[in-house]
Design an enzyme around this catalytic site. Structure first.
Site, PDB file in Angstrom:
ATOM      1  N   PRO A 269       4.882  32.739  10.115  1.00 24.11           N
ATOM      2  CA  PRO A 269       6.913  31.843  10.947  1.00 24.11           C
ATOM      3  C   PRO A 269       7.826  33.147   9.963  1.00 24.11           C
ATOM      4  CG  PRO A 269       6.555  30.433  10.050  1.00 24.11           C
ATOM      5  CD  PRO A 269       5.347  31.191   9.653  1.00 24.11           C
ATOM      6  N   GLY A 270       7.623  33.455   8.496  1.00 26.56           N
ATOM      7  CA  GLY A 270       8.816  34.679   8.121  1.00 26.56           C
ATOM      8  C   GLY A 270       9.451  33.561   6.857  1.00 26.56           C
ATOM      9  N   ASP A 313      -3.463  44.736  12.490  1.00 25.31           N
ATOM     10  CA  ASP A 313      -4.199  43.625  11.520  1.00 25.31           C
ATOM     11  C   ASP A 313      -4.695  43.610  10.381  1.00 25.31           C
ATOM     12  OD1 ASP A 313      -6.843  41.763  10.622  1.00 25.31           O
ATOM     13  OD2 ASP A 313      -7.644  42.347  12.985  1.00 25.31           O
ATOM     14  N   CYS A 382      -1.212  26.851   3.875  1.00 22.60           N
ATOM     15  CA  CYS A 382      -1.105  24.806   4.248  1.00 22.60           C
ATOM     16  C   CYS A 382      -1.856  24.044   4.371  1.00 22.60           C
ATOM     17  CB  CYS A 382      -0.178  25.108   4.887  1.00 22.60           C
ATOM     18  SG  CYS A 382       0.071  25.835   6.274  1.00 22.60           S
TER      19      CYS A 382
END
Length: 455
Positions: A269-270, A313, A382
């Site tokens: 998400p940045g 990709d 994560c």
């Protein structure tokens, strides 16, 4: 009770009308969120987006309440289902699965959210009365909900909460990797609502004072209580962004990036993109999702930061140049984020871990092809699963003699080396666990290794 039939498209939920009894609209929204996760097998975040037509008319506090019911129901699902199995003479029929969701949510309210019994019971019965499939069962809902109120607390206090709320495959995986005591501590940490962490562009102590938070040994700012992020000081002016303290550590492993080219792979998400840009790096952020890149672009604009964003990709991308520094945050099971995303453990299986591990190794091998000789690459996930972390690095090092591990020291990720030392493995990798920093509110589970391509 939560058997998972095949996915099927559902119509967007309609808003709940005002003619319903007090407190019912928020509960109906919560029931829809839970159903989307358990029956449609989508994440809670995706469910929140799908249910926006139902949530939008609700007041802010009711939207928050609906999410709290859903999150708590998912966090404590094992305990609740064990409790209900003892109260129901036989499983509810498939056509009445919504009644099961209503009872799960009622149990979450009564046993874990501290809602007044009459409010939780009446709202559960009111919600059951709204649906033609659950209406014939509203008396059963009433009876079971009242029994939960009378007998439930004593029962849940005697349960093995950690084990019941953890899928067997995950429990066994954590036991093998960390031992029984640590596995139980991880599962216990998942039962607590996590605090809110921020990464700041500068002056962590100053922002901690403004936000009434504290500065962690990692340098992140932590708020002890949840808040509406958009209304906090510094949001509009772009002083910080939301990022778990553990998620902020892998980028630090690249060292001083000021003025250097950094490739951020699988960037959404940045948070790491923003972190690198704020540190002065020239960032190229790549992600295959154009919609998620759009969110990164919006966040960078708010933060007054810049990065080159590429929608592609990584397995097929062919850059025109190599990079001296690369950060690969590989797609993973995300089991390390279960305290923030209690849906995670209900959406993954042991089979998923094997598939993801294969994808991760292919991405890691591809990323090393983008790395310049003498360059440094950070591989991170994560995940709490060994197969998605250390096992990948050991496999790589067995097969690639041109790659070496660069051990990490605690001083590289924060000023308080003594406090951070437990986050470094014997091999010099980063490994954070939800049970670490327990007195400060815990951490997400993260793994990261630093690799060097030999010249």
């Amino acid at each position: 009770m939560t058997d998972k039939p095949g996915k099927k498209k559902q119509k967007p939920p309609a808003p709940v009308t005002s003619r319903q009894t007090s407190g019912v609209p928020a509960r109906v929204a919560a029931h829809e969120l839970i159903a989307r996760v358990l029956f449609d097998q989508i994440s809670l975040d995706e469910a929140l987006l799908a249910c926006e037509p139902m949530l939008r008319p609700l007041e802010t506090r009711d939207r928050a309440f609906a999410r709290a019911i859903a999150a708590t129901s998912l966090r404590r699902l094992g305990q609740i289902e064990a409790l209900l199995a003892g109260f129901l003479e036989k499983p509810l029929p498939e056509r009445a699965k919504r009644a099961g969701i209503i009872l799960i949510a009622a149990a979450a309210e009564l046993l874990f959210l501290g809602v007044k019994p009459h409010a939780a019971v009446n709202a559960a019965v009111g919600a059951a009365a709204l649906d033609h499939k659950t209406r014939p069962l509203k008396n059963l809902v009433n009876a079971i909900a009242r029994r939960i109120d009378r007998e439930g607390k004593e029962i849940v206090e005697a349960q093995d909460a950690e084990k019941l709320n953890t899928p067997a495959w995950a429990w066994e995986s954590w036991q093998r990797a960390y031992g029984e005591e640590t596995a139980r501590a991880i599962a216990s940490a998942h039962l607590k609502e996590p605090p809110l962490d921020f990464s700041v562009k500068e002056d962590a102590k100053g922002w901690a004072a403004r936000l009434e938070g504290t500065v962690l040994p990692t340098g992140s700012v932590r708020l002890a209580k949840t808040a509406s992020v958009e209304k906090l000081p510094g949001f509009q002016e772009g002083g910080w962004w939301v990022q778990d303290a553990a998620a902020a550590l892998p980028a630090k492993m690249l060292g001083d990036v000021k003025g250097k080219d950094v490739l951020d792979l699988c960037a959404a998400p940045g948070g790491k993109t923003a972190q690198l840009a704020a540190a002065g790096a020239r960032v190229t952020a790549l992600d295959k999702s154009s919609s998620r890149l759009a969110r990164i672009r919006e966040n960078l604009k708010r933060l007054s930061l810049e990065a080159e964003l590429i929608s592609a990709d990584a397995l097929r991308w062919k850059p025109e140049r190599s990079f001296p520094l690369i950060l690969l945050d590989a797609p993973c099971s995300a089991t390390g984020t279960a305290r923030r995303h209690p849906d995670v453990l209900h959406l993954k299986s042991a089979g998923d871990i094997a598939k993801l591990a294969d994808l991760q190794f292919r991405l890691l091998s591809k990323a090393l092809g983008f790395l310049a000789p003498g360059g440094t690459l950070i591989y991170c996930t994560c995940s709490l699963e060994e197969a998605e972390g250390p096992a990948q690095i050991e496999k790589l090092l067995r097969n690639r003699k041109d790659i070496a591990r660069l051990p990490l020291t605690a001083a590289e990720i924060g000023e308080d080396a003594d406090a951070l030392a437990p986050l470094i493995t014997a091999e010099g990798d980063l490994r954070t666990l939800p049970a670490q920093f327990e007195s400060l509110g815990g951490l997400d589970g993260f793994y990261a290794a630093r690799l060097k391509k030999l010249a």
